[in-house]
Design a protein around this motif. Structure first.
Motif, PDB file in Angstrom:
ATOM      1  N   ILE A 109      26.745  22.779   1.145  1.00 22.57           N
ATOM      2  CA  ILE A 109      25.807  22.564   2.240  1.00 22.57           C
ATOM      3  C   ILE A 109      26.482  23.065   3.518  1.00 22.57           C
ATOM      4  N   HIS A 110      25.886  24.091   4.117  1.00 24.53           N
ATOM      5  CA  HIS A 110      26.418  24.702   5.339  1.00 24.53           C
ATOM      6  C   HIS A 110      25.646  24.198   6.549  1.00 24.53           C
ATOM      7  N   HIS A 111      26.375  23.747   7.575  1.00 23.77           N
ATOM      8  CA  HIS A 111      25.791  23.399   8.873  1.00 23.77           C
ATOM      9  C   HIS A 111      26.392  24.393   9.866  1.00 23.77           C
ATOM     10  N   GLN A 112      25.577  25.337  10.334  1.00 22.04           N
ATOM     11  CA  GLN A 112      26.111  26.436  11.133  1.00 22.04           C
ATOM     12  C   GLN A 112      25.426  26.532  12.484  1.00 22.04           C
ATOM     13  N   VAL A 113      26.229  26.893  13.479  1.00 20.65           N
ATOM     14  CA  VAL A 113      25.753  27.204  14.828  1.00 20.65           C
ATOM     15  C   VAL A 113      26.279  28.587  15.162  1.00 20.65           C
ATOM     16  N   ASP A 114      25.419  29.470  15.682  1.00 18.94           N
ATOM     17  CA  ASP A 114      25.908  30.780  16.110  1.00 18.94           C
ATOM     18  C   ASP A 114      25.211  31.207  17.397  1.00 18.94           C
TER      19      ASP A 114
END
Length: 169
Positions: A109-114
């Motif tokens: 499970i990826h929690h990403q901010v970009d």
């Protein structure tokens, strides 16, 4: 911008109790029991992925984009079910490591901010993206043991990925 994705997946190692050699060898389920204390059971899961994004055009052909997402990556067939027994892969005097999937792996499970900033003109273009990704249950392949007792295995671990990508033309 918003997006939603729902994935349903099912996995089953239908031949986990079969042997594949004239020589005595362990079945996949025997290998799973040896290395993980489990058998390959039929699995079925639902995974939800979401993305929220914001784009803005600025002066001088500059644009900015920000995204927040939650994505799921299910373990593949190799990560779950590979079952290579070194006792049945002997070549001369050289023996390969056992390589055993983990039927109990969880989905990553990826929690990403970009954040991306880019500019494009008739003469040049460039972009820069910075990201942070916290991963629950990252699927790691690792080598356990040494020498004739070594085995390639899989496990879930926590991970953080960060980076900066820059490109120009």
């Amino acid at each position: 911008r918003a997006g939603l994705r729902v994935d349903h997946w099912t996995a089953d190692a239908t031949a986990a109790n079969d042997t594949y050699s004239m020589m005595p060898s362990r079945t996949p389920n025997q290998l799973y029991q040896t290395y993980y204390g489990t058998d390959a059971d039929r699995r079925s899961e639902n995974e939800v992925s979401l993305v929220f994004g914001w784009d803005r055009d600025m002066a001088n052909n500059i644009s900015v984009s920000a995204n927040v997402s939650r994505t799921a990556r299910t373990p593949d067939a190799t990560e779950l079910y590979i079952a290579s027994d070194k006792e049945m892969t002997m070549m001369g005097m050289t023996m390969q490591d056992d390589w055993v999937g983990n039927p109990d792996l969880d989905s990553e499970i990826h929690h990403q901010v970009d954040l991306t900033v880019q500019q494009s003109t008739n003469v040049y273009s460039w972009s820069a993206t910075a990201f942070y990704d916290h991963v629950e249950d990252y699927i790691e392949r690792y080598q356990a043991g040494t020498g004739n007792d070594s085995v390639l295995k899989y496990r879930n671990v926590s991970a953080r990925l960060t980076g900066l990508e820059v490109e120009g033309q």
